[in-house]
Each structure stands twice: as C-alpha cells, then as structure tokens.
Design a protein around this motif. Structure first.
Motif, PDB file in Angstrom:
ATOM      1  N   ARG A  55       0.775  -1.265   0.015  1.00  0.00           N
ATOM      2  CA  ARG A  55       0.155   0.012   0.023  1.00  0.00           C
ATOM      3  C   ARG A  55       0.912   1.000   0.123  1.00  0.00           C
ATOM      4  NH1 ARG A  55      -2.352   0.485   6.177  1.00  0.00           N
ATOM      5  NH2 ARG A  55      -2.187   2.590   5.700  1.00  0.00           N
ATOM      6  N   ARG A  56       0.408   2.234  -0.620  1.00  0.00           N
ATOM      7  CA  ARG A  56       1.108   3.572  -0.570  1.00  0.00           C
ATOM      8  C   ARG A  56       0.570   4.451   0.610  1.00  0.00           C
ATOM      9  NH1 ARG A  56       4.177   6.832  -3.014  1.00  0.00           N
ATOM     10  NH2 ARG A  56       4.463   5.438  -5.142  1.00  0.00           N
ATOM     11  N   PHE A  57       1.310   4.957   1.442  1.00  0.00           N
ATOM     12  CA  PHE A  57       1.051   5.656   2.609  1.00  0.00           C
ATOM     13  C   PHE A  57       0.624   7.177   2.043  1.00  0.00           C
ATOM     14  CE2 PHE A  57       3.934   2.633   4.544  1.00  0.00           C
ATOM     15  CZ  PHE A  57       2.987   1.617   5.114  1.00  0.00           C
ATOM     16  N   THR A  58      -0.307   7.803   2.609  1.00  0.00           N
ATOM     17  CA  THR A  58      -0.951   8.965   2.123  1.00  0.00           C
ATOM     18  C   THR A  58      -0.227  10.219   2.833  1.00  0.00           C
ATOM     19  OG1 THR A  58      -2.750   8.966   3.696  1.00  0.00           O
ATOM     20  CG2 THR A  58      -2.820   7.877   1.362  1.00  0.00           C
ATOM     21  N   ASP A  59       0.020   9.997   3.960  1.00  0.00           N
ATOM     22  CA  ASP A  59       0.664  11.215   4.779  1.00  0.00           C
ATOM     23  C   ASP A  59       2.084  11.508   4.827  1.00  0.00           C
ATOM     24  OD1 ASP A  59       1.308   8.948   5.942  1.00  0.00           O
ATOM     25  OD2 ASP A  59       0.929   9.616   7.889  1.00  0.00           O
ATOM     26  N   LEU A  60       2.801  11.630   3.532  1.00  0.00           N
ATOM     27  CA  LEU A  60       4.232  11.363   3.537  1.00  0.00           C
ATOM     28  C   LEU A  60       4.755  13.166   3.617  1.00  0.00           C
ATOM     29  CD1 LEU A  60       4.817   9.266   0.138  1.00  0.00           C
ATOM     30  CD2 LEU A  60       4.870   8.724   2.540  1.00  0.00           C
ATOM     31  N   ASP A  61       3.911  14.202   3.693  1.00  0.00           N
ATOM     32  CA  ASP A  61       4.255  15.236   3.773  1.00  0.00           C
ATOM     33  C   ASP A  61       4.470  15.666   5.441  1.00  0.00           C
ATOM     34  OD1 ASP A  61       4.610  15.878   1.373  1.00  0.00           O
ATOM     35  OD2 ASP A  61       2.598  16.888   1.192  1.00  0.00           O
ATOM     36  N   PHE A  89      11.156 -13.253  13.469  1.00  0.00           N
ATOM     37  CA  PHE A  89      11.225 -12.556  12.146  1.00  0.00           C
ATOM     38  C   PHE A  89       9.799 -12.421  11.545  1.00  0.00           C
ATOM     39  CE2 PHE A  89      10.663 -13.419   7.503  1.00  0.00           C
ATOM     40  CZ  PHE A  89      10.823 -12.258   7.064  1.00  0.00           C
ATOM     41  N   VAL A  90       8.783 -13.540  11.580  1.00  0.00           N
ATOM     42  CA  VAL A  90       7.424 -13.409  11.182  1.00  0.00           C
ATOM     43  C   VAL A  90       6.702 -12.231  11.996  1.00  0.00           C
ATOM     44  CG1 VAL A  90       5.384 -14.714  11.420  1.00  0.00           C
ATOM     45  CG2 VAL A  90       7.506 -15.745  10.460  1.00  0.00           C
ATOM     46  N   PHE A  91       6.891 -12.157  13.384  1.00  0.00           N
ATOM     47  CA  PHE A  91       6.449 -11.041  14.043  1.00  0.00           C
ATOM     48  C   PHE A  91       6.624  -9.680  13.551  1.00  0.00           C
ATOM     49  CE2 PHE A  91       7.333  -7.835  17.303  1.00  0.00           C
ATOM     50  CZ  PHE A  91       6.096  -7.551  17.830  1.00  0.00           C
ATOM     51  N   PHE A  92       8.033  -9.399  13.206  1.00  0.00           N
ATOM     52  CA  PHE A  92       8.414  -8.327  12.571  1.00  0.00           C
ATOM     53  C   PHE A  92       7.891  -8.168  11.201  1.00  0.00           C
ATOM     54  CE2 PHE A  92      11.463  -8.133  16.183  1.00  0.00           C
ATOM     55  CZ  PHE A  92      11.056  -6.947  16.807  1.00  0.00           C
ATOM     56  N   ALA A  93       8.093  -9.189  10.547  1.00  0.00           N
ATOM     57  CA  ALA A  93       7.873  -8.926   9.066  1.00  0.00           C
ATOM     58  C   ALA A  93       6.285  -8.697   8.825  1.00  0.00           C
ATOM     59  CB  ALA A  93       8.122 -10.208   8.330  1.00  0.00           C
ATOM     60  N   PHE A  94       5.313  -9.430   9.710  1.00  0.00           N
ATOM     61  CA  PHE A  94       3.893  -9.088   9.734  1.00  0.00           C
ATOM     62  C   PHE A  94       3.567  -7.685   9.844  1.00  0.00           C
ATOM     63  CE2 PHE A  94      -0.069  -8.699  11.796  1.00  0.00           C
ATOM     64  CZ  PHE A  94      -1.158  -9.336  10.844  1.00  0.00           C
ATOM     65  N   PHE A  95       3.932  -7.256  10.649  1.00  0.00           N
ATOM     66  CA  PHE A  95       3.677  -5.856  11.380  1.00  0.00           C
ATOM     67  C   PHE A  95       4.345  -4.760  10.131  1.00  0.00           C
ATOM     68  CE2 PHE A  95       2.826  -7.689  15.436  1.00  0.00           C
ATOM     69  CZ  PHE A  95       1.526  -6.933  15.572  1.00  0.00           C
ATOM     70  N   GLY A 101       1.263  -2.522   7.968  1.00  0.00           N
ATOM     71  CA  GLY A 101       0.945  -1.044   8.202  1.00  0.00           C
ATOM     72  C   GLY A 101       2.474  -0.344   8.462  1.00  0.00           C
ATOM     73  N   GLY A 102       3.465  -1.133   8.243  1.00  0.00           N
ATOM     74  CA  GLY A 102       4.443  -0.403   8.772  1.00  0.00           C
ATOM     75  C   GLY A 102       4.958  -0.130  10.222  1.00  0.00           C
ATOM     76  N   MET A 103       4.396  -0.495  11.049  1.00  0.00           N
ATOM     77  CA  MET A 103       4.380  -0.307  12.283  1.00  0.00           C
ATOM     78  C   MET A 103       4.294  -1.508  13.178  1.00  0.00           C
ATOM     79  SD  MET A 103       1.979   2.989  12.807  1.00  0.00           S
ATOM     80  CE  MET A 103       2.562   4.817  12.292  1.00  0.00           C
ATOM     81  N   LEU A 133      -7.159  -0.010  12.067  1.00  0.00           N
ATOM     82  CA  LEU A 133      -6.057  -0.455  11.511  1.00  0.00           C
ATOM     83  C   LEU A 133      -4.736  -0.878  12.345  1.00  0.00           C
ATOM     84  CD1 LEU A 133      -5.761   1.344   7.849  1.00  0.00           C
ATOM     85  CD2 LEU A 133      -6.635  -0.984   8.379  1.00  0.00           C
ATOM     86  N   GLN A 134      -5.046  -0.769  13.601  1.00  0.00           N
ATOM     87  CA  GLN A 134      -3.955  -0.993  14.612  1.00  0.00           C
ATOM     88  C   GLN A 134      -3.367  -2.261  14.248  1.00  0.00           C
ATOM     89  OE1 GLN A 134      -4.920  -0.083  18.745  1.00  0.00           O
ATOM     90  NE2 GLN A 134      -7.150   0.073  18.115  1.00  0.00           N
TER      91      GLN A 134
END
Length: 156
Positions: free
Chosen positions: A3-9, A64-70, A74-76, A155-156
């Motif tokens: 997905r593309r994040f929208t709040d880049l500015d 790794f699965v824990f980090f890769a999933f998040f 959603g990047g977090m 989306l938490q």
C-alpha cells in the motif's frame, strides 16, 4: 498487498532515542512470544527443557515473522505505534517480504556489533541505520493526527 502511505508530507526521519524506545516495547512482546513457545516446547517434551538448535531456529523464525507481519501490514509494530514510527520504502510504500528479511538480518548484525548499526543514525545525514540502508527503507515519525486516524479506522 503493498500500500502507498498518504501522509508523506507529515513525516520526518526518526532519531535514535525514539527508535530505541520502540525497540524496548517490542522486546517485551518478543520475549512474551518466546516464553509462549518455550512453554509449548516444554509441554511437548513432557517437562524437559528444549535447547536444541531446531528450537532456537524456530524462535528466530518466529521473531522474524512477528516483525515482517507488522512491517508489511502497516509499517508499524506495536512498539512503533506507541512512538509514532513507521517503516516505509523511500517512495512511501509499505515494504516487501524481501525488504523485511534484509531489515531483520541487518538489524541482527547491527545488534551483534554492539549496536553500531543503530549508532550509525547519529552520523548519517538522513538518520538511517544499517538496516535502513541495506533494505532501501527508512523509519519516519508520523504526525499525531495520522496515528489517531489509523487507530480509529481499526488498522491497529
């Protein structure tokens, strides 16, 4: 699905202290995951501790699965949410599985080198760690309003 994040500015490069704080939060979650896996392994071994290389490999893969999933979702991670951090590509997209793997391996190397890969943030003009540089990603601080919008949308 990327997905593309929208709040880049409304983002800026994350500093070392904020990243370390998020890492401490995530460490608690990873240790809880390891404990759960340890309890299951002990139960399956009729009360014997399992210190095999296979078990340690499973712990590494689960981490790794824990980090890769998040990171991919959603990047977090949960720790990153608490400190309003997000990992993304340089052009503002969520990261791929390959980028997650490269980030994870580079982070392990960084930590094994007494955290040198994270201290690098203090010297890099773009505040990048070794894992950022290796995976062609960056960690940014997200504005408060975007984090609260994210929580309200489920989306938490």
């Amino acid at each position: 699905m990327r997905r593309r994040f929208t709040d880049l500015d409304n983002t800026w490069p994350a500093g070392l202290l904020r990243r370390l704080a998020a890492m401490v939060y995530d460490l608690f979650l990873v240790v809880a995951l390891w404990m759960l896996m340890g309890f299951i392994a002990v139960a399956l071994n009729q009360g014997e501790a399992n210190e095999s290389p296979l078990f340690h490999s499973l712990l590494l893969v689960a981490t790794f699965v824990f980090f890769a999933f998040f990171w991919m979702r959603g990047g977090m991670t949960l720790g990153m949410q608490a400190w309003r951090l997000r990992v993304q590509t340089n052009d503002g997209m969520s990261i791929t599985l390959v980028q997650s793997l490269v980030r994870f391996v580079a982070a392990c190397v960084s930590l094994a080198a007494f955290g040198l890969g994270y201290w690098w943030i203090l010297f890099d003009t773009e505040k990048r760690s070794w894992s950022d540089i290796a995976s062609n990603t960056r960690v940014v601080v997200v504005s408060k309003s975007k984090v609260s919008d994210r929580k309200n949308s489920g989306l938490q």
